[in-house]
Design an enzyme around this catalytic site. Structure first.
Site, PDB file in Angstrom:
ATOM      1  N   THR A  69       0.802  -1.191   0.145  1.00 29.14           N
ATOM      2  CA  THR A  69      -0.116  -0.002  -0.029  1.00 29.14           C
ATOM      3  C   THR A  69       0.997   1.332   0.155  1.00 29.14           C
ATOM      4  O   THR A  69       2.190   1.328   0.214  1.00 29.14           O
ATOM      5  CB  THR A  69      -1.263  -0.048   1.133  1.00 29.14           C
ATOM      6  N   ALA A  70       0.169   2.337  -0.316  1.00 24.71           N
ATOM      7  CA  ALA A  70       0.804   3.689  -0.435  1.00 24.71           C
ATOM      8  C   ALA A  70       0.214   4.427   0.491  1.00 24.71           C
ATOM      9  O   ALA A  70       0.311   5.742   0.643  1.00 24.71           O
ATOM     10  CB  ALA A  70       0.781   4.313  -1.909  1.00 24.71           C
ATOM     11  N   SER A  71      -0.832   4.015   1.399  1.00 25.25           N
ATOM     12  CA  SER A  71      -1.582   4.950   2.191  1.00 25.25           C
ATOM     13  C   SER A  71      -1.321   4.715   3.757  1.00 25.25           C
ATOM     14  O   SER A  71      -1.395   5.804   4.266  1.00 25.25           O
ATOM     15  CB  SER A  71      -2.896   4.387   2.138  1.00 25.25           C
ATOM     16  N   THR A  72      -0.687   3.794   4.223  1.00 20.55           N
ATOM     17  CA  THR A  72      -0.544   3.554   5.625  1.00 20.55           C
ATOM     18  C   THR A  72       0.818   2.905   5.859  1.00 20.55           C
ATOM     19  O   THR A  72       1.422   2.313   5.070  1.00 20.55           O
ATOM     20  CB  THR A  72      -1.576   2.857   6.407  1.00 20.55           C
ATOM     21  N   LYS A  85       0.767  -3.937   4.750  1.00 11.73           N
ATOM     22  CA  LYS A  85      -0.097  -4.319   5.979  1.00 11.73           C
ATOM     23  C   LYS A  85      -0.443  -5.760   5.815  1.00 11.73           C
ATOM     24  O   LYS A  85      -0.373  -6.261   4.767  1.00 11.73           O
ATOM     25  CB  LYS A  85      -1.601  -3.545   5.581  1.00 11.73           C
TER      26      LYS A  85
END
Length: 104
Positions: A24-27, A39
């Site tokens: 992911t690039a979000s968290t 994640k």
């Protein structure tokens, strides 16, 4: 493939996986530019507690070797489980290809 996190969560539950790794690039940013993270969602499709991901990270730091299989050919067009014998390492090595659109 490229899926939203809720889609991955749904698929984890529907195929009864013990969990799923989400790039992911979000968290949980990491990587050279701080723009990449990993994640791990558990069998319920939801994020695992930090204690689980912290333990996975700690174990990853103790790895002394890994194997690259440049000749391994996985047929991504064939749905179902494919089993490989990797010179008696990681035996058996299994890959399961699913139709994420059909499942979701």
């Amino acid at each position: 493939g490229i899926l939203s996190t809720p889609a991955v969560s749904c698929i984890i539950q529907k195929i009864k996986a013990i969990g799923g790794i989400i790039l992911t690039a979000s968290t949980k940013s990491g990587g050279p530019g701080g723009d990449f993270g990993i994640k791990f969602n558990g069998a319920n499709g939801g994020p695992t507690p930090d204690s689980v991901t912290d333990k996975i990270f700690q174990i990853s730091k103790t790895l002394e070797e890994y194997t690259i299989c440049p000749d391994l050919r996985i047929d991504l067009s064939r749905l179902g489980r494919q089993v490989f014998d990797l010179e008696n390492k990681f035996k058996p090595f299994r890959v399961e290809i699913v139709d994420s659109v059909d499942i979701y």
